[in-house]
Design a protein around this motif. Structure first.
Motif, mmCIF file in Angstrom:
data_model
loop_
_atom_site.group_PDB
_atom_site.id
_atom_site.type_symbol
_atom_site.label_atom_id
_atom_site.label_comp_id
_atom_site.label_asym_id
_atom_site.label_seq_id
_atom_site.Cartn_x
_atom_site.Cartn_y
_atom_site.Cartn_z
ATOM 1 N N ALA A 163 -28.753 -6.075 -32.214
ATOM 2 C CA ALA A 163 -30.092 -5.873 -32.765
ATOM 3 C C ALA A 163 -30.322 -6.988 -33.778
ATOM 4 O O ALA A 163 -29.405 -7.371 -34.501
ATOM 5 C CB ALA A 163 -30.231 -4.513 -33.432
ATOM 6 N N ASP A 164 -31.522 -7.500 -33.822
ATOM 7 C CA ASP A 164 -31.812 -8.532 -34.811
ATOM 8 C C ASP A 164 -33.285 -8.527 -35.172
ATOM 9 O O ASP A 164 -34.131 -8.015 -34.437
ATOM 10 C CB ASP A 164 -31.369 -9.914 -34.330
ATOM 11 N N LEU A 165 -33.564 -9.083 -36.325
ATOM 12 C CA LEU A 165 -34.918 -9.157 -36.868
ATOM 13 C C LEU A 165 -35.169 -10.594 -37.282
ATOM 14 O O LEU A 165 -34.327 -11.220 -37.934
ATOM 15 C CB LEU A 165 -35.057 -8.219 -38.064
ATOM 16 N N SER A 166 -36.321 -11.135 -36.905
ATOM 17 C CA SER A 166 -36.632 -12.524 -37.230
ATOM 18 C C SER A 166 -38.096 -12.661 -37.628
ATOM 19 O O SER A 166 -38.939 -11.838 -37.269
ATOM 20 C CB SER A 166 -36.329 -13.438 -36.036
ATOM 21 N N VAL A 173 -31.915 -10.760 -40.042
ATOM 22 C CA VAL A 173 -30.867 -9.746 -39.961
ATOM 23 C C VAL A 173 -30.275 -9.761 -38.559
ATOM 24 O O VAL A 173 -31.001 -9.691 -37.568
ATOM 25 C CB VAL A 173 -31.431 -8.335 -40.259
ATOM 26 N N ASP A 174 -28.964 -9.878 -38.486
ATOM 27 C CA ASP A 174 -28.231 -9.765 -37.232
ATOM 28 C C ASP A 174 -27.216 -8.636 -37.416
ATOM 29 O O ASP A 174 -26.299 -8.740 -38.231
ATOM 30 C CB ASP A 174 -27.521 -11.078 -36.909
ATOM 31 N N ILE A 175 -27.391 -7.548 -36.682
ATOM 32 C CA ILE A 175 -26.547 -6.375 -36.865
ATOM 33 C C ILE A 175 -25.072 -6.706 -36.648
ATOM 34 O O ILE A 175 -24.196 -6.205 -37.369
ATOM 35 C CB ILE A 175 -26.988 -5.244 -35.915
ATOM 36 N N LYS A 176 -24.753 -7.543 -35.674
ATOM 37 C CA LYS A 176 -23.357 -7.867 -35.416
ATOM 38 C C LYS A 176 -22.710 -8.513 -36.636
ATOM 39 O O LYS A 176 -21.581 -8.188 -37.016
ATOM 40 C CB LYS A 176 -23.247 -8.795 -34.203
ATOM 41 N N ARG A 177 -23.418 -9.438 -37.273
ATOM 42 C CA ARG A 177 -22.860 -10.103 -38.450
ATOM 43 C C ARG A 177 -22.871 -9.177 -39.661
ATOM 44 O O ARG A 177 -21.951 -9.198 -40.482
ATOM 45 C CB ARG A 177 -23.661 -11.367 -38.747
ATOM 46 N N ARG A 184 -21.253 0.268 -35.830
ATOM 47 C CA ARG A 184 -22.644 -0.191 -35.822
ATOM 48 C C ARG A 184 -23.593 0.996 -35.663
ATOM 49 O O ARG A 184 -24.174 1.237 -34.611
ATOM 50 C CB ARG A 184 -22.859 -1.214 -34.707
ATOM 51 N N VAL A 185 -23.705 1.744 -36.733
ATOM 52 C CA VAL A 185 -24.583 2.909 -36.790
ATOM 53 C C VAL A 185 -25.337 2.861 -38.106
ATOM 54 O O VAL A 185 -24.764 2.531 -39.143
ATOM 55 C CB VAL A 185 -23.782 4.229 -36.689
#
Length: 246
Positions: A163-166, A173-177, A184-185
């Motif tokens: 998931a990411d936001l740009s 925001v990059d959920i993995k990082r 990842r919850v």
């Protein structure tokens, strides 16, 4: 329940006089059932309209009298929430209501629903959100006493493999990082309070849950941002931000 004479008054074309027996007649209902109902919400403010539907809606309620006499009415409702591209999940509610007194106690649960059900909201303007296979589940309880509502809705966003936001193509925001090696919850809760019959006056507060959500909100809180505004259709809903406690 009861013989027909207790439910249906005989035809009488004369106006009821105050204090007369016909002015005091009531309709008693043991059980009221609604089956195969449908409720639809359409947001036309987006380039691609968002359509959400509750189909089918099933409601069982009772006992009750009309006009209401102040007794508690038990309610059980089920529906399937269907969003963008047919993504769907089941919704359940049960409890009791007392409309004349402004009292209620209702619990609701939403089974995991793919966030892609709201996809038209994620690609509107410079802000872009990609949720992939993420799901939203919720469980809440709502109580009211003398028309004063209090509610608590626990939220969980799971299946966050990605998931990411740009903004304008730049990833914020990059959920993995952000998650690293942790699960990842995303968890949190919404608290509601205000006059039951005046939703526009409800105060809504977002309480962050696990560490990932706290890290997401910490920059806002550190900058003194005590509120975020969420636009739903033509309405803008202000949501207060509350720091997590131990």
């Amino acid at each position: 329940n009861g013989p027909p004479s207790a439910l249906v008054a005989p035809a009488d074309t004369r106006p009821a006089m105050p204090g007369s027996s016909s002015a005091r007649r009531r309709l008693s209902v043991g059980t009221l059932e609604v089956t195969e109902g449908a409720i639809e919400f359409v947001d036309h403010t987006l380039p691609e309209p968002l359509r959400l539907a509750l189909v089918p809606v099933s409601v069982v309620a009772g006992p009750m009298t009309v006009p209401f006499t102040g007794q508690q009415v038990s309610v059980v409702a089920t529906a399937r929430l269907i969003g963008h591209q047919g993504h769907a999940a089941d919704l359940y509610c049960s409890g009791w209501i007392d409309p004349p007194e402004g009292d209620l106690d209702v619990a609701c649960k939403l089974e995991p629903l793919r966030l892609a059900a709201f996809e038209p909201y994620y690609h509107h303007g410079p802000l872009q959100v990609r949720v992939y296979d993420a799901t939203l589940s919720a469980a809440g309880r709502f109580t009211a006493d003398a028309n004063i509502l209090e509610g608590h809705v626990g939220l969980e966003i799971g299946h966050l493999s990605e998931a990411d936001l740009s903004v304008l193509g730049h990833t914020l925001v990059d959920i993995k990082r952000l998650a690293g090696s942790s699960e990842r919850v995303l968890t949190g809760a919404l608290q509601l309070e205000g006059p039951l019959d005046q939703p526009r006056q409800w105060q809504i507060t977002l309480v962050p849950g696990n560490e990932i959500v706290q890290r997401l909100l910490r920059p806002l809180l550190n900058r003194g941002a005590g509120m975020i505004r969420v636009k739903v259709g033509d309405q803008v809903i202000p949501i207060n931000l509350l720091p997590a406690t131990e």
